[in-house]
Write a protein that holds these residues in place. Structure first.
Motif, PDB file in Angstrom:
ATOM      1  N   GLN A 325      14.098 104.263  35.530  1.00 26.47           N
ATOM      2  CA  GLN A 325      13.927 104.377  36.977  1.00 26.47           C
ATOM      3  C   GLN A 325      15.217 104.810  37.651  1.00 26.47           C
ATOM      4  O   GLN A 325      15.213 105.665  38.553  1.00 26.47           O
ATOM      5  CB  GLN A 325      13.467 103.036  37.557  1.00 26.47           C
ATOM      6  CG  GLN A 325      13.300 103.050  39.073  1.00 26.47           C
ATOM      7  CD  GLN A 325      13.058 101.666  39.651  1.00 26.47           C
ATOM      8  OE1 GLN A 325      12.861 100.696  38.917  1.00 26.47           O
ATOM      9  NE2 GLN A 325      13.100 101.554  40.973  1.00 26.47           N
ATOM     10  N   MET A 326      16.352 104.246  37.220  1.00 20.83           N
ATOM     11  CA  MET A 326      17.625 104.585  37.845  1.00 20.83           C
ATOM     12  C   MET A 326      17.996 106.039  37.600  1.00 20.83           C
ATOM     13  O   MET A 326      18.475 106.730  38.517  1.00 20.83           O
ATOM     14  CB  MET A 326      18.722 103.639  37.344  1.00 20.83           C
ATOM     15  CG  MET A 326      18.563 102.217  37.852  1.00 20.83           C
ATOM     16  SD  MET A 326      20.025 101.169  37.562  1.00 20.83           S
ATOM     17  CE  MET A 326      20.013 101.056  35.786  1.00 20.83           C
ATOM     18  N   VAL A 327      17.777 106.514  36.381  1.00 25.38           N
ATOM     19  CA  VAL A 327      18.092 107.907  36.077  1.00 25.38           C
ATOM     20  C   VAL A 327      17.200 108.842  36.887  1.00 25.38           C
ATOM     21  O   VAL A 327      17.679 109.822  37.493  1.00 25.38           O
ATOM     22  CB  VAL A 327      17.938 108.178  34.566  1.00 25.38           C
ATOM     23  CG1 VAL A 327      17.962 109.687  34.282  1.00 25.38           C
ATOM     24  CG2 VAL A 327      19.051 107.493  33.784  1.00 25.38           C
ATOM     25  N   GLU A 328      15.910 108.546  36.924  1.00 24.43           N
ATOM     26  CA  GLU A 328      14.987 109.404  37.677  1.00 24.43           C
ATOM     27  C   GLU A 328      15.295 109.389  39.167  1.00 24.43           C
ATOM     28  O   GLU A 328      15.242 110.440  39.830  1.00 24.43           O
ATOM     29  CB  GLU A 328      13.546 108.941  37.430  1.00 24.43           C
ATOM     30  CG  GLU A 328      13.062 109.217  36.013  1.00 24.43           C
ATOM     31  CD  GLU A 328      11.659 108.694  35.758  1.00 24.43           C
ATOM     32  OE1 GLU A 328      11.126 107.981  36.645  1.00 24.43           O
ATOM     33  OE2 GLU A 328      11.096 109.005  34.691  1.00 24.43           O
ATOM     34  N   ARG A 329      15.658 108.214  39.689  1.00 24.16           N
ATOM     35  CA  ARG A 329      15.952 108.129  41.120  1.00 24.16           C
ATOM     36  C   ARG A 329      17.252 108.852  41.453  1.00 24.16           C
ATOM     37  O   ARG A 329      17.336 109.543  42.479  1.00 24.16           O
ATOM     38  CB  ARG A 329      16.045 106.660  41.543  1.00 24.16           C
ATOM     39  CG  ARG A 329      16.198 106.469  43.040  1.00 24.16           C
ATOM     40  CD  ARG A 329      15.025 107.036  43.793  1.00 24.16           C
ATOM     41  NE  ARG A 329      15.163 106.842  45.243  1.00 24.16           N
ATOM     42  CZ  ARG A 329      14.751 107.708  46.143  1.00 24.16           C
ATOM     43  NH1 ARG A 329      14.150 108.828  45.771  1.00 24.16           N
ATOM     44  NH2 ARG A 329      14.910 107.454  47.433  1.00 24.16           N
ATOM     45  N   ALA A 330      18.250 108.724  40.602  1.00 23.33           N
ATOM     46  CA  ALA A 330      19.506 109.432  40.840  1.00 23.33           C
ATOM     47  C   ALA A 330      19.279 110.937  40.862  1.00 23.33           C
ATOM     48  O   ALA A 330      19.795 111.648  41.728  1.00 23.33           O
ATOM     49  CB  ALA A 330      20.535 109.055  39.767  1.00 23.33           C
ATOM     50  N   ARG A 331      18.494 111.417  39.919  1.00 28.01           N
ATOM     51  CA  ARG A 331      18.191 112.850  39.883  1.00 28.01           C
ATOM     52  C   ARG A 331      17.473 113.292  41.149  1.00 28.01           C
ATOM     53  O   ARG A 331      17.756 114.360  41.702  1.00 28.01           O
ATOM     54  CB  ARG A 331      17.343 113.161  38.652  1.00 28.01           C
ATOM     55  CG  ARG A 331      18.129 113.180  37.347  1.00 28.01           C
ATOM     56  CD  ARG A 331      17.213 113.355  36.156  1.00 28.01           C
ATOM     57  NE  ARG A 331      17.974 113.602  34.928  1.00 28.01           N
ATOM     58  CZ  ARG A 331      17.501 113.371  33.702  1.00 28.01           C
ATOM     59  NH1 ARG A 331      16.274 112.881  33.551  1.00 28.01           N
ATOM     60  NH2 ARG A 331      18.245 113.619  32.644  1.00 28.01           N
ATOM     61  N   ALA A 332      16.529 112.464  41.605  1.00 28.21           N
ATOM     62  CA  ALA A 332      15.769 112.822  42.810  1.00 28.21           C
ATOM     63  C   ALA A 332      16.670 112.853  44.035  1.00 28.21           C
ATOM     64  O   ALA A 332      16.578 113.771  44.871  1.00 28.21           O
ATOM     65  CB  ALA A 332      14.628 111.830  43.017  1.00 28.21           C
ATOM     66  N   LEU A 333      17.548 111.869  44.170  1.00 32.06           N
ATOM     67  CA  LEU A 333      18.448 111.821  45.323  1.00 32.06           C
ATOM     68  C   LEU A 333      19.401 113.008  45.327  1.00 32.06           C
ATOM     69  O   LEU A 333      19.662 113.607  46.378  1.00 32.06           O
ATOM     70  CB  LEU A 333      19.241 110.509  45.308  1.00 32.06           C
ATOM     71  CG  LEU A 333      18.432 109.237  45.579  1.00 32.06           C
ATOM     72  CD1 LEU A 333      19.286 108.002  45.288  1.00 32.06           C
ATOM     73  CD2 LEU A 333      17.923 109.200  47.018  1.00 32.06           C
ATOM     74  N   ILE A 334      19.912 113.358  44.159  1.00 32.85           N
ATOM     75  CA  ILE A 334      20.827 114.502  44.056  1.00 32.85           C
ATOM     76  C   ILE A 334      20.088 115.786  44.409  1.00 32.85           C
ATOM     77  O   ILE A 334      20.610 116.645  45.135  1.00 32.85           O
ATOM     78  CB  ILE A 334      21.447 114.563  42.647  1.00 32.85           C
ATOM     79  CG1 ILE A 334      22.427 113.399  42.465  1.00 32.85           C
ATOM     80  CG2 ILE A 334      22.147 115.897  42.417  1.00 32.85           C
ATOM     81  CD1 ILE A 334      22.840 113.156  41.030  1.00 32.85           C
ATOM     82  N   ALA A 335      18.857 115.915  43.917  1.00 35.28           N
ATOM     83  CA  ALA A 335      18.071 117.108  44.232  1.00 35.28           C
ATOM     84  C   ALA A 335      17.774 117.193  45.726  1.00 35.28           C
ATOM     85  O   ALA A 335      17.806 118.288  46.310  1.00 35.28           O
ATOM     86  CB  ALA A 335      16.767 117.087  43.445  1.00 35.28           C
ATOM     87  N   GLU A 336      17.504 116.050  46.363  1.00 34.42           N
ATOM     88  CA  GLU A 336      17.239 116.050  47.805  1.00 34.42           C
ATOM     89  C   GLU A 336      18.456 116.505  48.595  1.00 34.42           C
ATOM     90  O   GLU A 336      18.355 117.293  49.542  1.00 34.42           O
ATOM     91  CB  GLU A 336      16.819 114.647  48.246  1.00 34.42           C
ATOM     92  CG  GLU A 336      15.409 114.259  47.796  1.00 34.42           C
ATOM     93  CD  GLU A 336      15.085 112.809  48.104  1.00 34.42           C
ATOM     94  OE1 GLU A 336      15.849 112.184  48.875  1.00 34.42           O
ATOM     95  OE2 GLU A 336      14.079 112.299  47.575  1.00 34.42           O
ATOM     96  N   GLU A 337      19.633 116.001  48.217  1.00 33.79           N
ATOM     97  CA  GLU A 337      20.853 116.398  48.918  1.00 33.79           C
ATOM     98  C   GLU A 337      21.196 117.854  48.646  1.00 33.79           C
ATOM     99  O   GLU A 337      21.683 118.563  49.537  1.00 33.79           O
ATOM    100  CB  GLU A 337      22.014 115.480  48.524  1.00 33.79           C
ATOM    101  CG  GLU A 337      21.881 114.051  49.022  1.00 33.79           C
ATOM    102  CD  GLU A 337      21.864 113.949  50.537  1.00 33.79           C
ATOM    103  OE1 GLU A 337      22.443 114.835  51.209  1.00 33.79           O
ATOM    104  OE2 GLU A 337      21.243 113.011  51.054  1.00 33.79           O
ATOM    105  N   GLU A 338      20.905 118.315  47.443  1.00 32.25           N
ATOM    106  CA  GLU A 338      21.151 119.711  47.106  1.00 32.25           C
ATOM    107  C   GLU A 338      20.273 120.620  47.956  1.00 32.25           C
ATOM    108  O   GLU A 338      20.732 121.637  48.490  1.00 32.25           O
ATOM    109  CB  GLU A 338      20.845 119.913  45.622  1.00 32.25           C
ATOM    110  CG  GLU A 338      21.178 121.278  45.094  1.00 32.25           C
ATOM    111  CD  GLU A 338      20.928 121.384  43.590  1.00 32.25           C
ATOM    112  OE1 GLU A 338      21.495 122.305  42.972  1.00 32.25           O
ATOM    113  OE2 GLU A 338      20.156 120.568  43.044  1.00 32.25           O
ATOM    114  N   THR A 339      19.024 120.229  48.112  1.00 31.37           N
ATOM    115  CA  THR A 339      18.107 121.011  48.948  1.00 31.37           C
ATOM    116  C   THR A 339      18.517 120.988  50.404  1.00 31.37           C
ATOM    117  O   THR A 339      18.475 122.011  51.098  1.00 31.37           O
ATOM    118  CB  THR A 339      16.673 120.466  48.820  1.00 31.37           C
ATOM    119  OG1 THR A 339      16.276 120.515  47.439  1.00 31.37           O
ATOM    120  CG2 THR A 339      15.706 121.283  49.651  1.00 31.37           C
ATOM    121  N   ALA A 340      18.972 119.806  50.863  1.00 29.18           N
ATOM    122  CA  ALA A 340      19.399 119.675  52.274  1.00 29.18           C
ATOM    123  C   ALA A 340      20.587 120.574  52.559  1.00 29.18           C
ATOM    124  O   ALA A 340      20.693 121.171  53.628  1.00 29.18           O
ATOM    125  CB  ALA A 340      19.742 118.218  52.583  1.00 29.18           C
TER     126      ALA A 340
END
Length: 342
Positions: A325-340
């Motif tokens: 869960q932590m790895v998947e969530r970290a990836r998602a948060l990084i992807a969100e900031e990258e998109t932003a």
């Protein structure tokens, strides 16, 4: 006593906080000319002093001038030896296991600013308990991780075989070992001397710290990854002692609060990004070889990250942590900031 004078004295005695002066001592372990002290900490201190109308003075001590070694910084802040400072969870292996996710290979982007904003959001979800002994003001990472070597040119994965390379954390050391190198853990201030003495053949550090450590004068080869993900990363925390914060009146606490959190984390990351360009330029000016791996070669290095990440997840879940869960969530948060940012 005349009524006017008595009235003035009574007014002064009734508002002691208005004249209160607070000195906060913060400590870190690198040169004041390094990117984060120069482009984040100094600016942070100025903003605190200005927004408090001079009632708070922030003293920043570089290079561990107040004593101790870099791995002791978290405890110094927690114990109140200093009012605040900058520590690396990776310097005390195993103590902050949830923070290790952000240090896994090819997890973060090449942008320290966007990855640092993701790091703060990850902190809010997973790290608050592990860092509960201090008041966290900002959480950030650096930009791309670069391999720097001396008398040991690296142009392909095979060239890593047998090289003794400095690493900042267990996660960085794990990917170095997977690549065939012999990882040597050490705080970054020790790296230049060990490199000059031949104790290590090189190491991984971001560009921003190269000039202040004079690594461009010691190393002769610098290897960057291609693509949009960093070889490794390191988590940094800007934090304050709880009692030092709690002793402030509410309006001064508000000044600290206004300079903490998501935006402060992004600013610390941006300082790293600002420092990367002159670091790289120093290596080029020194006549060193600066190599950026092409997509095919980068993919070979990235392929080694999968087993390292899986091993980390297995170890985390063995300790009762939600590793997947932590790895998947970290990836998602990084992807969100990258998109932003795009």
């Amino acid at each position: 006593m005349k009524p006017i004078v008595a009235g003035l004295m009574a007014a002064l005695l009734a508002t002691p906080l208005a004249a209160q002066e607070v000195t906060l001592r913060f400590q870190h372990f690198v040169s004041p000319e390094s990117a984060v002290p120069k482009y984040f900490m100094d600016d942070w201190a100025e903003r605190i002093e200005e927004q408090s109308d001079g009632r708070i003075e922030v003293e920043i001590y570089p290079s561990m001038q107040l004593g101790g070694a870099p791995p002791a910084l978290f405890q110094q802040i927690s114990d109140g030896v200093i009012d605040g400072g900058w520590f690396l969870p990776g310097y005390t292996p195993g103590r902050f296991p949830s923070a290790e996710v952000l240090q896994l290979p090819f997890m973060t982007t090449m942008s320290a600013e966007e990855s640092s904003r993701a790091a703060w959001r990850y902190y809010e979800e997973f790290l608050a308990e592990e860092f509960a002994d201090v008041r966290v003001l900002a959480v950030h990472v650096h930009g791309q991780g670069v391999v720097h070597t001396r008398n040991a040119p690296v142009a392909a994965l095979e060239d890593m075989d047998g090289l003794k390379l400095r690493g900042p954390s267990r996660e960085a050391n794990a990917i170095l070992e997977a690549m065939g190198a012999v990882p040597v853990g050490m705080p970054v201030p020790a790296f230049p001397e060990q490199l000059s003495r031949g104790v290590v053949d090189g190491g991984v550090i971001p560009w921003e710290i190269v000039p202040s450590l004079r690594v461009h004068e010691l190393a002769d080869t610098h290897v960057e990854m291609g693509g949009d993900r960093s070889l490794y990363n390191t988590v940094f925390v800007w934090a304050m002692n709880h009692e030092s914060y709690d002793s402030l009146p509410d309006d001064l606490k508000a000044v600290i609060d206004a300079n903490s959190g998501l935006e402060a984390s992004g600013m610390a990351g941006a300082a790293m990004d600002t420092g990367d360009a002159p670091g790289r330029e120093a290596a080029v000016a020194a006549g060193n070889e600066v190599l950026t791996l092409d997509a095919e070669e980068t993919a070979r290095w990235q392929a080694l990250a999968g087993p390292v990440i899986e091993a980390w997840i297995e170890g985390a879940e063995g300790r009762g942590l939600p590793g997947t869960q932590m790895v998947e969530r970290a990836r998602a948060l990084i992807a969100e900031e990258e998109t932003a940012e795009d």
